[in-house]
Scaffold this active site. Structure first.
Site, PDB file in Angstrom:
ATOM      1  CG  ASP A  35      -3.982   7.188  -0.232  1.00  0.00           C
ATOM      2  OD1 ASP A  35      -5.060   7.857   0.040  1.00  0.00           O
ATOM      3  OD2 ASP A  35      -4.036   5.989  -0.301  1.00  0.00           O
ATOM      4  CE  LYS A  57      -8.381   6.800   5.041  1.00  0.00           C
ATOM      5  NZ  LYS A  57      -9.409   6.450   6.022  1.00  0.00           N
ATOM      6  CG  MET A 169      -0.112  -1.015   7.201  1.00  0.00           C
ATOM      7  SD  MET A 169      -1.710  -0.915   6.532  1.00  0.00           S
ATOM      8  CE  MET A 169      -2.136  -2.324   5.887  1.00  0.00           C
TER       9      MET A 169
HETATM   10  N1  SAH Z   1      -1.030  -0.344  -1.663  1.00  0.00           N
HETATM   11  C1  SAH Z   1       0.087  -0.327  -1.113  1.00  0.00           C
HETATM   12  C2  SAH Z   1       0.268  -0.618   0.628  1.00  0.00           C
HETATM   13  C3  SAH Z   1      -0.637   0.085   1.448  1.00  0.00           C
HETATM   14  S1  SAH Z   1      -0.483  -0.260   2.928  1.00  0.00           S
HETATM   15  C4  SAH Z   1       1.160  -1.111  -1.933  1.00  0.00           C
HETATM   16  O1  SAH Z   1       0.626  -1.803  -2.818  1.00  0.00           O
HETATM   17  O2  SAH Z   1       2.588  -1.032  -1.685  1.00  0.00           O
HETATM   18  C5  SAH Z   1       0.986   1.060   3.572  1.00  0.00           C
HETATM   19  C6  SAH Z   1       2.110   0.056   3.919  1.00  0.00           C
HETATM   20  O3  SAH Z   1       2.828  -0.183   2.812  1.00  0.00           O
HETATM   21  C7  SAH Z   1       3.066   0.543   4.714  1.00  0.00           C
HETATM   22  O4  SAH Z   1       2.612   0.578   6.139  1.00  0.00           O
HETATM   23  C8  SAH Z   1       4.335  -0.316   4.503  1.00  0.00           C
HETATM   24  O5  SAH Z   1       4.233  -1.481   5.176  1.00  0.00           O
HETATM   25  C9  SAH Z   1       4.024  -0.435   3.016  1.00  0.00           C
HETATM   26  N2  SAH Z   1       4.702   0.343   2.069  1.00  0.00           N
HETATM   27  C10 SAH Z   1       4.431   1.132   1.341  1.00  0.00           C
HETATM   28  N3  SAH Z   1       5.266   2.013   0.373  1.00  0.00           N
HETATM   29  C11 SAH Z   1       6.490   1.472   1.034  1.00  0.00           C
HETATM   30  C12 SAH Z   1       7.823   1.708   0.786  1.00  0.00           C
HETATM   31  N4  SAH Z   1       8.081   2.462  -0.249  1.00  0.00           N
HETATM   32  N5  SAH Z   1       8.907   0.953   1.457  1.00  0.00           N
HETATM   33  C13 SAH Z   1       8.464   0.250   2.350  1.00  0.00           C
HETATM   34  N6  SAH Z   1       7.356  -0.161   2.711  1.00  0.00           N
HETATM   35  C14 SAH Z   1       6.217   0.536   2.111  1.00  0.00           C
END
Ligand code: SAH
Length: 254
Positions: A35, A57, A169
């Site tokens: 991803d 995506k 998100m």
């Molecule tokens: N599976 C991931 C989340 C996927 S949804 C997890 O467990 O972290 C994607 C969202 O995750 C982004 O829109 C944002 O809100 C958040 N996100 C992912 N990585 C991030 C990071 N390093 N810093 C801040 N927000 C993050």
């Protein structure tokens, strides 16, 4: 013999925040579907002859259809390959890991989940914010700012819960979320924090209040990907940091 699918968490960004188990399995993987929130530095753990496919995506951008990703996973596993499906954070936290597990189950392919450190805990933690703290909140709610029709978030119920809100998100929909929280009686002065690119060297953050967070984010050019934390625990930002000066505070902006 079919290969196996590993639904794997890559952690929030810092390449050291991946598990030992994930690294061991990555080293042996023959096919890796990645991803776009995954730190590319992690691919140094992959074997030189692994086939690596980017299937990211990002909201609003060109993206790989989920059905195509499922097909690639099934094809590789049926060819006897061990496949890693590498996702940012934890694979089961808003990562469509559940959907992929169901699709593999329907195809008769074995899945193993390798948990990861989720951004919703690690990004706030990187600025000293614990998502739970018994003096401030009885719990935490992980919620998407981007819900599917028919599965809308009941923001008023979340206000009543008194839990810390950790929003994934939620950058684009923040004004609407704030309006709903205010309408449900949350104080406009409630602490609110946004952390962009948490645990990465590009990390930026801003501490504000419910009513000032959106304008503070615009002013500081803080956008996606970001975690938004709403709740009294956000006030702890800076305490657990080595350089607390990095926190921008907008708490008193009217
Ligand atoms: N599976 C991931 C989340 C996927 S949804 C997890 O467990 O972290 C994607 C969202 O995750 C982004 O829109 C944002 O809100 C958040 N996100 C992912 N990585 C991030 C990071 N390093 N810093 C801040 N927000 C993050």
């Amino acid at each position: 013999m079919n290969g196996k699918i590993y639904l794997m968490g890559a952690g929030p960004g810092d390449p050291e925040l991946i598990t030992l188990k994930a690294v061991r399995i990555l080293q042996a993987a023959e096919v890796i579907l990645v991803d776009d929130l995954v730190n590319p530095l992690l691919l140094r753990h992959a074997s030189a002859d692994a086939r690596i496919m980017a299937v990211g995506k990002r909201g609003g951008c060109k993206s790989t259809p989920q059905a195509f990703i499922h097909k690639q996973m099934i094809q590789a596993a049926r060819a006897g390959k061990d496949v890693v499906r590498l996702k940012g954070g934890d694979p089961f936290m808003f990562g469509r890991g559940g959907e992929e597990m169901e699709a593999m189950h329907r195809a008769g392919i074995a899945v193993e989940v390798v948990s990861g450190v989720t951004a919703g805990i690690a990004a706030p933690a990187s600025v000293g914010v614990p998502v739970t703290h018994r003096n401030y909140a009885p719990g935490v709610t992980f919620v998407t700012g981007h819900s599917q029709d028919g599965k809308r978030v009941n923001w008023a119920a979340l206000v009543a819960s008194l839990t810390t809100l950790v929003i994934y998100m939620g950058v684009k929909t923040l004004p609407d979320i704030v309006a709903q929280l205010l309408a449900a009686g949350m104080s406009p002065h409630m602490s609110a924090l946004a952390v962009q690119n948490g645990t990465l060297s590009e990390q930026r953050q801003v501490l504000a209040t419910l009513e000032t967070l959106h304008s503070a984010m615009i002013e500081k050019h803080i956008g996606s990907p970001a975690i938004v934390v709403i709740g009294e625990v956000a006030d702890l930002a800076g305490i657990g940091m080595t350089s607390a000066a990095d926190i921008e505070t907008f708490a008193h902006v009217a």
